[in-house]
Write a protein that holds these residues in place. Structure first.
Motif, mmCIF file in Angstrom:
data_model
loop_
_atom_site.group_PDB
_atom_site.id
_atom_site.type_symbol
_atom_site.label_atom_id
_atom_site.label_comp_id
_atom_site.label_asym_id
_atom_site.label_seq_id
_atom_site.Cartn_x
_atom_site.Cartn_y
_atom_site.Cartn_z
ATOM 1 N N UNK A 84 -12.993 -5.652 -12.843
ATOM 2 C CA UNK A 84 -12.167 -4.455 -13.465
ATOM 3 C C UNK A 84 -10.742 -5.181 -13.567
ATOM 4 N N UNK B 258 1.003 -1.110 -0.006
ATOM 5 C CA UNK B 258 0.070 -0.019 -0.066
ATOM 6 C C UNK B 258 0.971 1.209 -0.074
ATOM 7 N N UNK C 117 -0.988 -11.784 -4.161
ATOM 8 C CA UNK C 117 -1.902 -11.287 -3.089
ATOM 9 C C UNK C 117 -0.929 -10.923 -2.092
ATOM 10 N N UNK D 112 -5.672 -6.994 -4.237
ATOM 11 C CA UNK D 112 -6.359 -7.094 -3.197
ATOM 12 C C UNK D 112 -7.703 -6.222 -3.246
ATOM 13 N N UNK D 113 -7.588 -5.161 -3.935
ATOM 14 C CA UNK D 113 -8.901 -4.289 -3.853
ATOM 15 C C UNK D 113 -9.793 -5.055 -4.660
ATOM 16 N N UNK D 114 -9.603 -5.674 -5.828
ATOM 17 C CA UNK D 114 -10.481 -6.359 -6.380
ATOM 18 C C UNK D 114 -10.839 -7.694 -6.140
ATOM 19 N N UNK D 115 -10.087 -8.251 -5.595
ATOM 20 C CA UNK D 115 -10.416 -9.753 -5.067
ATOM 21 C C UNK D 115 -11.167 -9.458 -3.830
ATOM 22 N N UNK D 116 -10.868 -8.644 -2.973
ATOM 23 C CA UNK D 116 -11.938 -8.288 -1.872
ATOM 24 C C UNK D 116 -13.276 -7.588 -2.246
ATOM 25 N N UNK D 117 -13.364 -6.888 -3.543
ATOM 26 C CA UNK D 117 -14.614 -6.536 -3.918
ATOM 27 C C UNK D 117 -15.505 -7.584 -4.169
ATOM 28 N N UNK E 176 -3.818 -3.535 -6.610
ATOM 29 C CA UNK E 176 -5.188 -3.834 -7.364
ATOM 30 C C UNK E 176 -5.738 -5.381 -7.158
#
Lengths: 460, 564
Positions: B445, B414, B519, B428-433, B426
């Motif tokens: 995305x 981060x 990850x 982590x952000x999208x996997x969590x989304x 990206x």
């Protein structure tokens, strides 16, 4: 062949590494998934750095304070309320990091570890609604009473922990952001919530802390008599007092805010005892408001000589205190020594109407012995009733201490008042600070009265 | 307007249910595949016996290849001081039982004639090793085929045994569910995804018919496993961009051919052992060609551009590497040192370092460790190699600090979200989304981020199909080590056991590098996720590696032997 059988166990080393890694990742996901997902660059939920859709933030009376639609932040219709609640709610750019929009964005965006940021129902992603404990009307009254001065007002219910009002000035209207916000000195520090994230020189309100140390340490305190001639010499340097109090006992020393009394007490108590009580009463410690830390109050006399120690006991020297901390300290005194932890989230309700979180009353670490708290209650009440006069807070039964903090030559002192109402139906503790307020009694005191009167009118 | 909203909600809920069903059904298929493989395993029963002519006692011969000697680690332990520690190897090939002397002092005699090379023996022949004399005996008058029937005797387990066609059918159902999701990607109905579905259907049943009906093979678990995962990957890519699946499915078909070819090729171990030298030379030449004419992509020079198509030679050299490393038991017992293989490994690692492909170098290194340990069993050797390489890594980082720079963002992504940590944040952000069940195929995305469908594909998988499916896929790959271990002592040769374990370990380690690199559990190295990532060479090589695991299942070659 049998050797290949047991030698193949080497695969389990890689297998174990894999399992450890995947379990670590899954745990991290459940713990941190929200903070991973809720990022300004996440195209699922944001548009130009703003949550595309976020839940509603309302006050205790269900007045809508803000929500987000198509990436545009919407606010209350009333400009005064928008300005009064700005620091609690948050600004459109997310600069006020303690504002609910930013601090609670995980809840507002509707992230949960099961469905991520999407709704299985397929409708637009709407997050949870957050109801705050604050009253927008009381906040508006507080901002009006500040009358354009910089400062902060923090009020909470010391029995339940609900924060009723947290107002910071300077402020601005989030729907009409001033164009000179970055350049005009009137807006300096506008992105800080002064109640939570600023510290100020305390002045005489610090005498409450020195008094607590003295009550618990000096047995014959009440029978003593001090002599104030307007000034005294400690360690070759002068300590001045605002008045000439003559022979004065401890009770009147606090009520009349006699510097000489507290300077002498500090020297008698010594550095270690002063530091011990300052820290026990919350200096050099963080307090939290639903996960947001405050800016620590600081008391440090490590390198102080006796004169400086004396000044530190009357809230000068290098002392700085945080309004939110002072409010909690007043709550602790009102409660008999143990504070109730303040909270600002009344409830979080998700998109299908289930309450996923409700504010609960919890207790903080004990600060004072009950007898000490009771004596301070009596002293602070005496200060108002016999010295300031109850006409200052008509009908409110307030116990309080004011402060007028010197912040340097040719600068107008900072005005303070900290205290609480003894009324059973109005259990509010407060801290008010007004920059360039001069006498605390005339500046902060007036604001405190206005806020408490509004609260009494609305909620009793 | 209102009805269209209701329709959209209904569609969305349906898709959500499908996304819950897919990992559930996949788990069923995987567990049933493993159960089937476990059931199909031969019991540890003697195939033939060695009758001690002095005492009259019979020693059971349990394995396809058996080491004989004084050493406790031998399969047949001779408490005879005149024998060597590793005296001989008794093994079975298509032609029958063979014994070969493994450089013993006293020598091995068949019917009192000293043998110089591998010698075929038949029941009744007398083997002399030192002062011990044995006669080869059949277990009973029944043949080996009858032995096999014996295993299938317990009726209950037979009834429960999962049917290969049923499992493949269920796999097709999973693909169909993914296809339906794919059709609704982006909100508009689109029938195109049925093309890859039909191709998958055709390929899977084509291979099924060839394998079961034409070649008469009993088992189909490994193939079902491969189809399940490859199909998941293809549907993921299909939802991203339909044009991606041409290469992916073409490579899969070639991969199936490679799979079939390798199984045929490994059918004759003599041929394999002879070819190993040539395979090693070919691998080195391929590396050399890569280094000379290779093209550099993203800092790694690991591609050869043939004009119409780009290939990644290192993917195929993985297969060659296992060929060179694995060995039959008689060769293991005679050539105990690892120098040849060590040298080959050094050349491979050197070439990969020159290409700056550190991820693949790590994979080769771990595969080397697995093979070296399975060959030698020497923990000391492994520790020596590990400490030597640790020193090497230390020296590299010391003298080439820019390599360490690449890993600076590790565990701090981060803070480096705009530079070297960009891809991981990206992911982590999208996997969590995506939550546990994903945002739906084609709705993600992460695919727009560079390498989203290759190095970062685990994030894409989690975003669109959900964390549960992501975990099911990688746990499935991890299960390959159970598949490989299942047959470690049952296979027809240590060659199959070692190569299967090496292939499974390689695939799992590569999965670890991909998943944990993306990850931020490990530093990002940029390797593909087997079966799922976009990449023709990778897809082909993965099916090639599966052939090793398939070959270690003794049933793979069972029927063919019968037909001879």
């Amino acid at each position: 062949m049998k050797t290949t059988g047991w030698r193949s166990l080497i695969l389990y080393i890689i297998g174990a590494g894999f399992l450890a890694g995947i379990i670590f990742f899954i745990c991290s996901y459940f713990i941190q998934g929200g903070s991973w997902a809720i990022r300004p660059s996440n195209a699922h939920i944001t548009n130009n750095g703003q949550l595309t859709y976020s839940g509603e933030i309302t006050d205790r009376d269900n007045n809508l304070l803000s929500y987000s639609e198509d990436g545009v932040q919407q606010y209350n219709d009333n400009a005064l309320i928008r300005r009064a609640t700005l620091h609690v709610v948050g600004d459109p750019n997310g600069y006020i990091s303690t504002g609910a929009q930013y601090a609670f964005r995980t809840q507002l965006s509707g992230f949960n570890p099961i469905t991520g940021v999407v709704s299985p129902l397929g409708n637009s992603i709407t997050g949870s609604n957050i109801q705050l404990t604050i009253s927008s009307d009381v906040s508006a009254a507080a901002l009006q009473a500040l009358n354009g001065k910089k400062g902060a007002v923090a009020v909470y219910n010391y029995k339940t922990g609900e924060v009723l009002c947290m107002v910071s000035s300077p402020t601005f209207d989030p729907l009409n952001i001033p164009s000179d916000i970055e350049t005009n000195s009137a807006y300096e520090g506008v992105y800080l919530n002064n109640a939570l994230s600023s510290t100020y020189t305390p002045g005489s309100i610090f005498k409450v802390i020195t008094a607590a140390a003295a009550i618990e340490t000096i047995p014959d305190l009440d029978s003593r008599t001090f002599y104030c001639s307007g000034s005294t010499i400690i360690n070759g340097e002068t300590i001045t007092c605002d008045g000439v109090h003559g022979n004065v006992n401890f009770q009147n020393g606090l009520a009349q805010s006699c510097n000489i009394v507290f300077a002498e007490l500090a020297v008698e108590l010594g550095k270690d005892t002063m530091t011990k009580y300052a820290e026990q009463l919350g200096c050099n410690t963080n307090f939290y408001l639903d996960g947001n830390p405050n800016k620590m109050s600081s008391y440090n006399v490590e390198e102080a000589d006796e004169n400086s120690l004396a000044w530190s006991a009357i809230g000068q020297y290098t002392d700085t205190v945080n309004p939110y901390h002072m409010m909690i300290l007043m709550g602790a005194i009102a409660n008999g020594g143990t504070p109730v932890n303040p909270y600002i989230i009344q409830s979080v309700t998700n998109s299908i109407g289930l309450q996923t979180k409700t504010g609960k009353t919890t207790y903080g670490d004990n600060m004072l012995q009950q007898s000490t708290a009771e004596e301070l209650q009596q002293l602070m009440r005496y200060t108002v009733s016999n010295y300031y006069g109850d006409s200052m807070f008509p009908g409110l039964q307030v116990a309080a201490k004011t402060g007028t903090a010197e912040i340097g030559e040719n600068k107008i002192p900072t005005g303070w008042i900290v205290g609480y109402s003894e009324r059973e139906d109005l259990p509010l503790a407060f801290a008010v600070v007004v920059e360039e307020g001069n006498y605390g009694r005339n500046s902060a005191g007036v604001v405190a009265n206005a806020v408490l009167q509004k609260a009494a009118a609305l909620y009793t | 307007m209102f009805s269209s909203q209701v329709f959209e909600s209904a569609l969305s809920i349906t898709m959500f249910v499908l996304r819950i069903l897919v990992p559930l059904l996949s788990t069923i298929v995987l567990v049933r595949c493993f159960v089937s493989l476990k059931r199909g395993r031969r019991k540890e029963e003697p195939v033939v016996l060695l009758e001690d002519l002095a005492s009259g006692l019979s020693i059971p011969v349990l394995y396809w290849e058996n080491s004989i000697g004084r050493s406790k680690s031998c399969d047949i332990v001779l408490p005879d001081s005149t024998c060597s520690r590793d005296h001989a190897v008794l093994y079975r090939r298509a032609s029958g039982w063979i014994i070969t002397d493994t450089n013993s002092k006293a020598g091995t005699y068949v019917n009192d004639k000293k043998i110089k090379e591998a010698t075929q023996i038949i029941p009744g022949d007398v083997i002399t090793m030192g002062t011990s004399r044995f006669a080869l005996r059949r277990v009973s008058e029944g043949t080996v085929i009858q032995q096999k029937k014996k295993i299938k005797q317990p009726k209950i387990s037979n009834k429960k045994a999962p049917s290969p066609a049923g499992l493949l059918g269920l796999t097709n159902v999973i693909h169909l569910l993914l296809t339906i999701q794919c059709c609704f990607a982006g909100g508009q109905f689109n029938a195109l995804p049925f093309i890859p579905f039909a191709l998958l259907l055709a390929m899977s049943w084509g291979l099924y018919l060839i394998s079961r009906k034409l070649l008469g093979r009993v088992s189909f678990e490994i193939e079902t496993f491969g189809f399940l995962l490859s199909g998941v990957g293809i549907m993921l890519l299909c939802a991203e961009d339909f044009s991606l699946i041409y290469v992916q499915m073409g490579s899969m078909l070639l991969g199936l051919c490679l799979f079939g070819f390798l199984i045929w090729f490994m059918g004759d171990l003599k041929r394999v052992m002879k070819a190993r030298l040539w395979i090693a030379i070919a691998a080195i030449v391929l590396f050399a060609v890569n280094l000379v004419i290779g093209t550099e992509t993203n800092g790694s020079k690991n591609w050869i551009n043939l004009g119409f198509i780009s290939i990644q030679p290192s993917e195929f050299i993985k297969i060659a590497f296992i060929f060179v490393g694995a060995s039959t038991l008689d060769k293991l017992q005679t050539a105990k040192n690892l120098w040849g293989f060590l040298g080959f490994t050094a050349v491979c690692l050197g070439a990969l370092m020159l290409m700056k492909d550190f991820g693949t170098a790590c994979i080769f290194f771990i595969t080397f460790i697995i093979i070296a340990f399975m060959r030698s069993g020497s923990i000391r050797t492994i520790l020596l190699v590990l400490s030597g390489s640790a020193l090497g890594v230390f020296l590299i980082l010391r003298f080439k600090p820019y390599i360490a720079e690449r890993f600076k963002a590790w565990r701090h992504v981060w803070e480096y979200a705009d530079t070297t940590g960009y891809q991981q944040t990206k992911v982590l952000m999208y996997a969590a989304s995506g939550g546990l069940f994903g945002v739906g195929l084609g709705n993600g995305y992460l695919k727009d981020i560079f390498a989203g469908d290759s190095d970062l594909v685990f994030g894409m998988l989690c975003e669109e199909m959900g964390l549960v499916m992501g975990v099911v896929v990688v746990v499935a790959i991890a299960m390959l080590i159970l598949f490989a271990r299942n047959d470690a002592t049952r296979s027809r040769s240590t060659f199959y056991s070692i190569s299967a374990c090496a292939a499974a370990g390689l695939l799992l380690f590569q999965t670890c590098l991909n998943v944990f690199g993306a990850t931020d559990v490990l530093p990002l190295t940029g390797v593909t996720l087997p079966f799922i990532s976009l990449g023709g060479s990778s897809m082909m090589a993965v099916w090639g590696l599966l052939a090793f695991i398939k070959a270690s299942d003794e049933r793979t070659y069972a029927v063919r032997r019968k037909s001879k």
